[in-house]
Design an enzyme around this catalytic site. Sequence first.
Site, PDB file in Angstrom:
ATOM      1  CB  ALA B 107      -0.949   0.004   1.192  1.00  9.03           C
ATOM      2  CB  ALA B 108       4.033   2.305   1.543  1.00  2.54           C
ATOM      3  N   PRO B 109       3.154   4.398  -0.885  1.00  7.48           N
ATOM      4  CG  PRO B 109       3.670   6.426  -1.953  1.00  7.48           C
ATOM      5  CD  PRO B 109       3.640   4.932  -2.174  1.00  7.48           C
ATOM      6  N   GLY B 110       0.477   5.157  -0.379  1.00  4.42           N
ATOM      7  CA  GLY B 110      -0.915   5.376  -0.012  1.00  4.42           C
ATOM      8  C   GLY B 110      -1.793   6.116  -1.002  1.00  4.42           C
ATOM      9  CG  ASP B 130       4.494  -1.212   1.983  1.00  3.82           C
ATOM     10  OD1 ASP B 130       3.965  -0.937   0.888  1.00  3.82           O
ATOM     11  OD2 ASP B 130       5.706  -1.476   2.119  1.00  3.82           O
ATOM     12  CG  ASP B 157       6.487 -11.302   3.356  1.00  2.00           C
ATOM     13  OD1 ASP B 157       5.730 -11.215   2.359  1.00  2.00           O
ATOM     14  OD2 ASP B 157       7.619 -11.770   3.293  1.00  2.00           O
ATOM     15  CG  ASP B 177       0.706  -0.578  -7.337  1.00  2.79           C
ATOM     16  OD1 ASP B 177       0.647  -0.741  -8.567  1.00  2.79           O
ATOM     17  OD2 ASP B 177       1.390   0.309  -6.797  1.00  2.79           O
ATOM     18  CB  CYS B 230       5.123   1.307 -12.335  1.00  5.74           C
ATOM     19  SG  CYS B 230       6.215   1.098 -10.936  1.00  5.74           S
TER      20      CYS B 230
END
Lengths: 166, 302
Positions: B107-110, B130, B157, B177, B230
């Site tokens: 999830a980071a950075p949100g 995260d 984890d 992601d 990405c």
Amino acid sequence: MKHDGQQFDRLPATPDDREVEGRASRREVVDWWHERFGIDPETFDGYTFWEKGKGKIWILRGDTASPIRIEALGMAFLRTRQEHWKPTTNAVQRFGREATRNVVELTREQARTFARGDDQEIDWDGDWGYLVAAHELAGDREPLGVGLFLHGELQSLVPKGRRRDL
Amino acid sequence: MDELERYEPLIEDFDAFREACRRPLPSVVRVNTLKTTVERAKAALDEEGVGWEDREWSETVLELDTDGPGSTWASFHGWIHGQEEVSAIPAEVLAPEPGERVWDACAAPGGKTTQLSALMDDEGLVVANDNNLGRLSALRFNTERLGATNVAVTNRDARNFSLEPFELDAFDRALVDAPCSCEGTVRKNPTALDDWTVNHVRSVAGVQKGILRRTIQATKEGGTVVYSTCTFAPEENEAVLDHALAEEDCRLVEFEVGLDSRPGVTEWDGEEYDESVRKAKRFYPHLEDTGGFFCAKLEVEG
């Protein structure tokens, strides 16, 4: 029972339900926002309140298991276990739009000073203590954060990471 | 950027692709509907003389004519959040509904976490996990700045994540992601490829497979999992999906995004992948002037 700072515990409904010494109750938290800022208690109907860390109260939309050992739950909301309870900047930005009391409306220039984190002299003949600082943006009043008014001066309590030169 | 040469067989008009990778990205933000409306955010930008342009495919994504969207009143109030255009895709594809329980596994950075919360009108629960403790402070900072109150943050984890603390049997939806080799971010960060090695790609692919399998296991039958990266590397994209299709009860499903894309590839470096990976989408910088991205939607089966 003792307070465990490593887990989130749901606040008791009322002071009579309290099992952990010094812990705020849901009713006291909601009443505080009502008394200090005039925010309707029904605003918080869909939320639960939690303590993790000494006196740090968190607000969660909905509910979950209690106690729960995780990193964060909802939003840090209010500091208790001190003489004057203190709301967080994020809580005031999120819920302060409903405030009807102890709201100081700043001009754009004063709002800039506030957002930078600087203290300033202001004309305010209301209560001393924690205020909702607000300004007008896009046609309506919008809360900037928490100010502390003492001796004719408004201190900006915007945390370092949220300060901006605007 | 010589590392990108390996993708020449996959990409039509490779020169345009290379050129686009050298250009900086436009300044794009997402309007945070947890704190305001799109109309009011635009009005606030107008008041400050910051120009904006709509993006047809998403109501909440705007291009701004400033390089410093963080230095605006709209940003100070948490009405807008700097988020690369393609990174707004996966939350929209996951399309969570108010009241659901959703797992954001990496999830980071949100940015995507708060977008999920906004799509749910802040109702239901987003478990934002995260494994990197150093990145959790950014995750917490952003969820609170943007006013999300239905987010629970965990530091685990994702490959062996337990739902036990939440007394939940399964999530309704999950977003992966995944941590990746980040080739698609070269326009934002020109040094993104400096540490690129094929070994890194292979090792991160192993982690991605473990995370995607766990999210499928933790999602209820009929539920949705979105997998995104990405990066352009098929080892981290289609090969990871191919592995999940072989090991878990799930299937790939079609989805629409109003941004031009290319289908997932079924052959790479001597490997062949399940035909259905074509349903995934590859977003290339030269098609819509964005970063590079990969996104796939899966349905969990019984």
